[in-house]
Design an enzyme around this catalytic site. Structure first.
Site, PDB file in Angstrom:
ATOM      1  N   LYS A   1       0.821  -1.214   0.000  1.00 30.19           N
ATOM      2  CA  LYS A   1       0.000   0.000   0.000  1.00 30.19           C
ATOM      3  C   LYS A   1       0.858   1.268   0.000  1.00 30.19           C
ATOM      4  O   LYS A   1       0.424   2.316  -0.447  1.00 30.19           O
ATOM      5  CB  LYS A   1      -0.965  -0.018   1.171  1.00 30.19           C
ATOM      6  CG  LYS A   1      -2.041  -1.080   0.993  1.00 30.19           C
ATOM      7  CD  LYS A   1      -3.157  -0.958   2.003  1.00 30.19           C
ATOM      8  CE  LYS A   1      -4.310  -1.901   1.663  1.00 30.19           C
ATOM      9  NZ  LYS A   1      -3.939  -3.329   1.814  1.00 30.19           N
TER      10      LYS A   1
HETATM   11  C1  LIG Z   1      -4.554  -4.383   1.185  1.00 33.37           C
HETATM   12  C2  LIG Z   1      -3.788  -5.634   1.025  1.00 33.37           C
HETATM   13  C3  LIG Z   1      -4.137  -6.613   0.070  1.00 33.37           C
HETATM   14  C4  LIG Z   1      -5.358  -6.500  -0.820  1.00 33.37           C
HETATM   15  O1  LIG Z   1      -5.395  -5.344  -1.603  1.00 33.37           O
HETATM   16  P1  LIG Z   1      -6.713  -4.941  -2.430  1.00 33.37           P
HETATM   17  O2  LIG Z   1      -6.611  -3.482  -2.648  1.00 33.37           O
HETATM   18  O3  LIG Z   1      -7.858  -5.316  -1.556  1.00 33.37           O
HETATM   19  O4  LIG Z   1      -6.687  -5.674  -3.677  1.00 33.37           O
HETATM   20  C5  LIG Z   1      -3.322  -7.722  -0.047  1.00 33.37           C
HETATM   21  N1  LIG Z   1      -2.235  -7.894   0.729  1.00 33.37           N
HETATM   22  C6  LIG Z   1      -1.875  -6.981   1.659  1.00 33.37           C
HETATM   23  C7  LIG Z   1      -0.676  -7.247   2.493  1.00 33.37           C
HETATM   24  C8  LIG Z   1      -2.625  -5.819   1.841  1.00 33.37           C
HETATM   25  O5  LIG Z   1      -2.256  -4.925   2.778  1.00 33.37           O
END
Ligand SMILES: *Cc1c(COP(=O)(O)O)cnc(C)c1O
Length: 461
Positions: A108
Site C-alpha cells: 500500500k
Molecule cells: C490491502 C492488502 C491486500 C489486498 O489489496 P486490495 O486493494 O484489496 O486488492 C493484499 N495484501 C496486503 C498485504 C494488503 O495490505
C-alpha cells in the site's frame, strides 16, 4: 483526461477535482474516459520513477509538477532499492515481485506515498487544508500515516479497534511522533470504527467546515499508481526471458487486481491475471459463477488485509463489462441493494474474455505454501503473498511465467510464520526494536459527538 462516474449521471471531472474526493456525487466511482496507450518499446529500460511518469502522465495531465512529485516519491531511500519493486526468480516460470520495501512493509506504500505528495502539492497550490479521517484494522492506516506524517496542511485522525491489532501493527502506527498524526484507539471493533467515520461524514456541515477527506481504496490515484508496478514487473520478467507473463494477485477490495486490469487495458500484454482470495471469497465466486454476492460479515483470517465483505473497486470492472453503460450499472447496483446479489451469469463469455482466472486459499493452504516456498527456495513469504503463490501453483499452465505479487513483508505477520516454520521471521533493518519505542495514542469511546468535539478542538499542526 476527463473522468466519468460508473453510474453515468455525475458531471465529468478532471483529475485534480477527483484527487481529494471519494465517491462521485451519483454514488458511482470515477473512471478515466478512455485508456491511454502504452508505448512498450519506449518504456522498456526506464527507471521506476521515469516509468511511473509515463504511466501516470495521461491520467494526471493537470498536475503541473507531476515529474518532481514522482521523482521525490519513488526513491531508494523510501523503498529500499533503486528498482523500487525488485523481481526475484524462484524457479523457471515462477517469480516474486517485491512490493513491500516501503516504510510500512506492505504494498500500500507504493500508492499512498504518491498520494501523500500529490495531496500536499494540491493543497499548497490552493491554499487549503485537509483533515483525513479513517478507520483501520491494520495495513491501510499505517501506510496512510507514514505517507501523510509531517505534511503541511494535513491532519490525520486514524481510528483503530483498541487492543485488537497485532503488536507490530500497533507499534508501527502508535510510535509516530509527528504532531499532525492522531491515533485514536476506539473501545470497540473495527466495525465500530467504520461506523464512527460514517457518522462524522454524515454531518455535511461539520464535514465541509473541517474539510474531512479519506484515503480509501477507491481513490483513482491509488489505482493508477499501482498499475506502474505491473509494467515494471512485466519488463523485468520478459528481460529475464519469460514468454507468456501472468500475474498472481492477492486481493480483497479488487484494488490490486484492477490495477493490473488497467495496465492491460493500456496495452500491456499480460497473459492472465490470476486472482487469489482468502476464505472471504466473494470475488473468486464471481469469477467462477458470474454471481456477485457480498457477505454480511467478514471472516477473520490469517491474511487479514483481505478480510472484506464487498469489493469496492469491482464496480469499475463491471462498468467495462457492460460496455461502459452508466445507467445499466446504476440499475445493477439498485438491484444489488434490493436483493443482495448481482447476477451477471448471462455475461459469462465476456467475463471469461477478460482473462482473469481465480482461486481461493484457506489457512491450511497458506501454511502449506509458506512451508513449501521456504523448503524449495529458502524464501519466507507473508500470508497474503502465500495466497497468491498457492493459487498460482494450482492454476499455472505449461510455458506460462507467473509473477506473484509480494504484498507484505513476513515480519508483519509473525504468528502465522511461527505456525508455518516454527521460528520468527527476520526483521528488516531499522525495525528490530519497534515495539519498544514510546507509543502515542488516545483511547476514545465509540461516540460520534465526542469524536467531533475532539477533531474541532485539535489545532492544525
Ligand atoms: C490491502 C492488502 C491486500 C489486498 O489489496 P486490495 O486493494 O484489496 O486488492 C493484499 N495484501 C496486503 C498485504 C494488503 O495490505
Amino acid at each position: 483526461m476527463r473522468y466519468l462516474s460508473t453510474r453515468g449521471s455525475a458531471p465529468p471531472a478532471r483529475f485534480s477535482d477527483i484527487l481529494l474526493e471519494g465517491l462521485a456525487p451519483d454514488g458511482g466511482l470515477y473512471v478515466p474516459e478512455h485508456w491511454p496507450r502504452a508505448d512498450l518499446a519506449a518504456w522498456r529500460g526506464l527507471s521506476y520513477p521515469a516509468l511511473a511518469c509515463e504511466v501516470l502522465a495521461p491520467f494526471m495531465d493537470d498536475v503541473p509538477r507531476l515529474r518532481q512529485i514522482v521523482a521525490r516519491t519513488y526513491t531508494k531511500d523510501v523503498f529500499g532499492s533503486d528498482e523500487i519493486t525488485p523481481l526475484r526468480t524462484l524457479a523457471p516460470g515462477l517469480c516474486l515481485l517485491g512490493l513491500s520495501g516501503g516504510p510500512t512493509l506492505a504494498f500500500k506504500d507504493l500508492a499512498l506515498q504518491l498520494l501523500g505528495n500529490l495531496f500536499e502539492d494540491a493543497l499548497a497550490a490552493r491554499g487549503e487544508t485537509l483533515t483525513i479521517l479513517g478507520a483501520t484494522s491494520g495495513d491501510t492506516g499505517s501506510a496512510a500515516e507514514y505517507a501523510l506524517r509531517g505534511k503541511r496542511g494535513i491532519r490525520v485522525f486514524m481510528l483503530s479497534p483498541h487492543g485488537r491489532m497485532s503488536e507490530f501493527q500497533r507499534a508501527q502506527m502508535y510510535s509516530l511522533a509527528d504532531p499532525n498524526i492522531h491515533n485514536l484507539a476506539v473501545r470497540g471493533t473495527f466495525d465500530d470504527c467504520q461506523d464512527l467515520v460514517k457518522a462524522v461524514n454524515a454531518d455535511a456541515e461539520f464535514k465541509a467546515r473541517h474539510r474531512i477527506g479519506a484515503v480509501n481504496s477507491i481513490n483513482w490515484a491509488r489505482i493508477a499508481a499501482q498499475a506502474v508496478y505491473y509494467f515494471k514487473g512485466w519488463f523485468a520478467a520478459t528481460a529475464a526471458g519469460a514468454g507468456r507473463v501472468s500475474f498472481a494477485v492477492p486481493t480483497g477490495n479488487f484494488g490490486n487486481l484492477y490495477a493490473g486490469y488497467v495496465a492491460r487495458a493500456m496495452g500491456l500484454p499480460v497473459h492472465r491475471l490470476i486472482l487469489a482470495t482468502n476464505e472471504n471469497d466473494v470475488l473468486d465466486e464471481f469469477f467462477r459463477t458470474g454471481r456477485y454476492r457480498p457477505r454480511r460479515q467478514a471472516q477473520a483470517t490469517s491474511s487479514p488485509s483481505m478480510d472484506i465483505t464487498r469489493a469496492s473497486n469491482f464496480e469499475r470492472y463491471v462498468y467495462d463489462l457492460v460496455g461502459r453503460d452508466g445507467a445499466r450499472v446504476a440499475a445493477l447496483w439498485r438491484a444489488l441493494e434490493a436483493s443482495g446479489e448481482l447476477d451477471l451469469s448471462g455475461l459469462r463469455d465476456r467475463i471469461a474474455a477478460s482473462g482473469i482466472a481465480s482461486g481461493r486459499s484457506t489457512h491450511a493452504d497458506r501454511i502449506a505454501t509458506i512451508r513449501a516456498v521456504h523448503a524449495d527456495y529458502g524464501v519466507v513469504i507473508d500470508p497474503h503473498t502465500a495466497d497468491g503463490v498457492g493459487v498460482a501453483a494450482r492454476l499455472r499452465e505449461p510455458g506460462e511465467t507467473v509473477v506473484c505479487l509480494e504484498t507484505a513483508h513476513p515480519a508483519k505477520f509473525a504468528p502465522t510464520i511461527r505456525e508455518a516454520l516454527g521460528r520468527e521471521p527476520e526483521r528488516p533493518r531499522g525495525y528490530e526494536a519497534l515495539e519498544s519505542l514510546p507509543q502515542r495514542f488516545q483511547v476514545i469511546d465509540p461516540d460520534p459527538e465526542a469524536l467531533k468535539r475532539l477533531i474541532a478542538g485539535t489545532g492544525q499542526a
